[in-house]
Motif scaffolding. Sequence first.
Motif, short mmCIF file in Angstrom:
data_model
loop_
_atom_site.label_atom_id
_atom_site.label_comp_id
_atom_site.label_asym_id
_atom_site.label_seq_id
_atom_site.Cartn_x
_atom_site.Cartn_y
_atom_site.Cartn_z
N ALA A 18 54.26 5.28 -3.65
CA ALA A 18 53.04 5.55 -4.42
C ALA A 18 52.30 4.28 -4.81
CB ALA A 18 53.39 6.34 -5.68
N VAL A 19 52.85 3.11 -4.47
CA VAL A 19 52.21 1.84 -4.85
C VAL A 19 51.00 1.59 -3.95
CG1 VAL A 19 52.52 -0.65 -5.03
CG2 VAL A 19 54.38 0.89 -5.69
N PRO A 20 49.81 1.31 -4.54
CA PRO A 20 48.62 1.05 -3.74
C PRO A 20 48.79 -0.17 -2.84
CG PRO A 20 48.05 1.38 -6.04
CD PRO A 20 49.52 1.27 -5.98
N LEU A 21 48.07 -0.18 -1.71
CA LEU A 21 48.16 -1.28 -0.75
C LEU A 21 47.74 -2.61 -1.38
CD1 LEU A 21 48.64 -2.23 2.16
CD2 LEU A 21 46.24 -1.64 2.67
N LYS A 22 46.73 -2.59 -2.24
CA LYS A 22 46.25 -3.81 -2.89
C LYS A 22 47.35 -4.42 -3.76
CE LYS A 22 43.36 -3.40 -6.32
NZ LYS A 22 42.13 -3.19 -7.12
N THR A 23 48.09 -3.57 -4.45
CA THR A 23 49.19 -4.06 -5.30
C THR A 23 50.32 -4.62 -4.46
OG1 THR A 23 48.63 -2.39 -6.95
CG2 THR A 23 50.80 -3.41 -7.12
N MET A 24 50.61 -3.97 -3.31
CA MET A 24 51.69 -4.44 -2.45
C MET A 24 51.34 -5.81 -1.84
SD MET A 24 54.73 -3.78 -1.71
CE MET A 24 54.82 -2.07 -2.28
N LYS A 25 50.07 -6.03 -1.54
CA LYS A 25 49.65 -7.35 -1.05
C LYS A 25 49.87 -8.41 -2.12
CE LYS A 25 46.16 -6.00 2.37
NZ LYS A 25 44.71 -6.05 2.72
N ALA A 26 49.64 -8.04 -3.37
CA ALA A 26 49.87 -8.98 -4.48
C ALA A 26 51.34 -9.31 -4.61
CB ALA A 26 49.33 -8.39 -5.78
N VAL A 27 52.21 -8.30 -4.38
CA VAL A 27 53.65 -8.53 -4.43
C VAL A 27 54.05 -9.55 -3.34
CG1 VAL A 27 55.93 -7.49 -4.07
CG2 VAL A 27 54.19 -6.27 -5.40
N LYS A 28 53.54 -9.36 -2.14
CA LYS A 28 53.86 -10.28 -1.04
C LYS A 28 53.37 -11.69 -1.34
CE LYS A 28 53.94 -6.73 2.57
NZ LYS A 28 53.31 -6.22 3.82
N SER A 29 52.22 -11.78 -1.97
CA SER A 29 51.69 -13.09 -2.34
C SER A 29 52.61 -13.79 -3.34
CB SER A 29 50.29 -12.94 -2.94
OG SER A 29 49.79 -14.18 -3.38
#
Length: 741
Positions: free
Chosen positions: A580-591
Amino acid sequence: MLISRLVKTSWCKFQKHYSTKNTTIVKKEHGNREVAKIRNIGILAHIDAGKTTTTERMLFYSGLIKHMGEVHHGNTVTDYMDQERQRGITITSASVTFEWKNHRINLIDTPGHIDFTMEVEQTLRVLDGAVVILDGSAGVEAQTLTVCRQADKYDIPRIIYVNKMDRSDANFDLCLQSIESKLNAEALPTQCPIKENGVLKGIVDVISLEKLVFDTKNMGMSFERTKLTEHEDGSLWEMALDRRRSLTDKLSNIDDKLANVIIEQESLDTITAQTLLDSVYRSTLSRKGIPVLLGSSYKNIGVQPLMDSVLLYLPSPDANKCTAHYRCFGNDFSARAFKVVHDKQKGAITFFRVYSGSVEKGTRLYNVRSDTKEQVGKLYIAYADDYEEVPKITHGNIVAITGLKTTTAGDLVTSSPTVMKQARKRLEAAKSVTPEDVDRIFSCNSRLLEPVFFCSIEAPSLSVQVALESALQQLEREDPSLKVTQNDETGQIVLAGMGELHLEIIKERIKTEYKIDADLGPLQISYRESIREPVRDTYTHEFKMREISCIVTLNMSLIPNYQGNETLLLDKSHESNLSAVPLKTMKAVKSGVQSVLLHGPKLNYPVVNMGIKLHSLEVDSKATPSLVSAAVAQCIRKLMRDAEVTLLEPIMRVEVVVPEEYSSVVMKDLSKRRAEINNIDVRGQNKVIHCLVPLAELLGYSRAVRIISSGYATFSLEFDHYEIMDSVSEAEAIKRVTGFY
């Protein structure tokens, strides 16, 4: 001696007597050469095996130059940099084009020192074939193994030239044994030496059963071919016939066409020279065997037959199966950059191998990596550091182009984005083409090696700071293995390179070429950080900004000794809420993950061998991507501290060649350097010590080993792996880096 009688096969047409050409005539022929008569080759070898000397002879015998230079005199064509001529080594690859017997050879002389291995890597990607040079007294050496492994990655057909056969301790048969044992290759000796009292008198052509005697008084410009006979040559004839049978037998085991001919004729002795030549050619292209030749380039023996063998055994651009996939571009232009140099008058010069189509002055090119267009300035044929302008260049050739501002080594360029997309579709639709094949063609950069040394660099004054930054930008574009970064905390510019010599030469180039007397800090080892034990925890961080507060909660675990490609792993169990985590948030996690991996919590070194698994993530609706990244980074750092962060040090694979009388003192010195001795070989009067040594123990080793061996020992080293340090060594490393325990 009998009058020379040449065998009436296609071999004969390559054995015309040398005729002098002047450089101007050779240059005028460049626009008219058909692809079948082009050879794009590289010269590969261990340091000091004779690459540059052999190249210089090739240029002289082809008529491109009128006088031969010598490495020790500092006047060779391909070693044109001041540092190369002063040190007597090749630092940067040099491209030179010359004519030989109605063929065009585009030759690249590559460095032999491990510090400049990325020069070799970028060059190999665009070659159709290679000549590997061995020292006849040493056989296959450490860097020979390295360059051959690199050539294997690109499936490059090659021939081997055993040089320095004039030396009293040179042994051709031992070299053949080392080729088969160390390179795991089928050696196909097409020649054998004629030695009298340890002196190289000539060469036997095993295929045509002829004796080659060179006129060394006339700089080897001519040589006599004499047909061997049983009556006149006796034991030499028997030896040559025996080696021919052995070669024919070897070829029959790897070439089915020759095996069928032998079965039909029921004899090894009735096979014609042309049939053997064809079999050697097929075996070379399929990489089932490697033709082996010999000579002494310094004594002007054997170079012309080597050049003939380049034409006979190495493929033309269209015959190279490795470049067949580029046919997906059809008649449209495609080329790959492999080198960038900066010229004071011409600016940046980018070297390309052209795979399809043609290019003219003023053409607009599309760079696949950067997704940008650039305009071609002028086109040049290269003669090391000299250039001849041409109006157009066609496929199969190597060309130097000016005017390109962003293209770097490894980049693929074509006519337009549309052409690139259409070519990719055609290649993906082709039968027997794997995704790896597609990626190999359309990816832009070779695997870059990790630098193992670094140091700070400072301008002598603020007035030249901009000039220094510009110089470093140009050098970084020229040399993919040089990394230039700026320390966020101190503001210092940091250089990272492949070795002491690498960074020393960068400093000299800045001083001599850019007239900046920059100051380099002390050499530092590029350590790595990792964890010893797995750990898992939940981390909550509350951000308070003015009247706004938001909370980020993570449940993460760290995995030690992780070797996978994907560093961030996601928990896909039912308990996880990650779907359920938005794609924008997951990109922030990877960053956030990436920021920690670049700078570990212990000494700010990169983190390796650690997997990061995200189990759950709860983010306040007010949290921005930057806050999520910061929370992830803080969570990982906390977990790493809980798991105990440890330092990893680079371990080098070292080969020391030392006379037997000095071997014990060298071994004693290595033991003090925490060396792990793997094995010791005997090479003539020398011992060859193979060992693994921590890089920190090798600082200043070149000077130390010269002193303890009275200058007789030589060594080479190559990065092998990173290894966890023991507590004592780690404490010493921390003291060296920080100044205190």
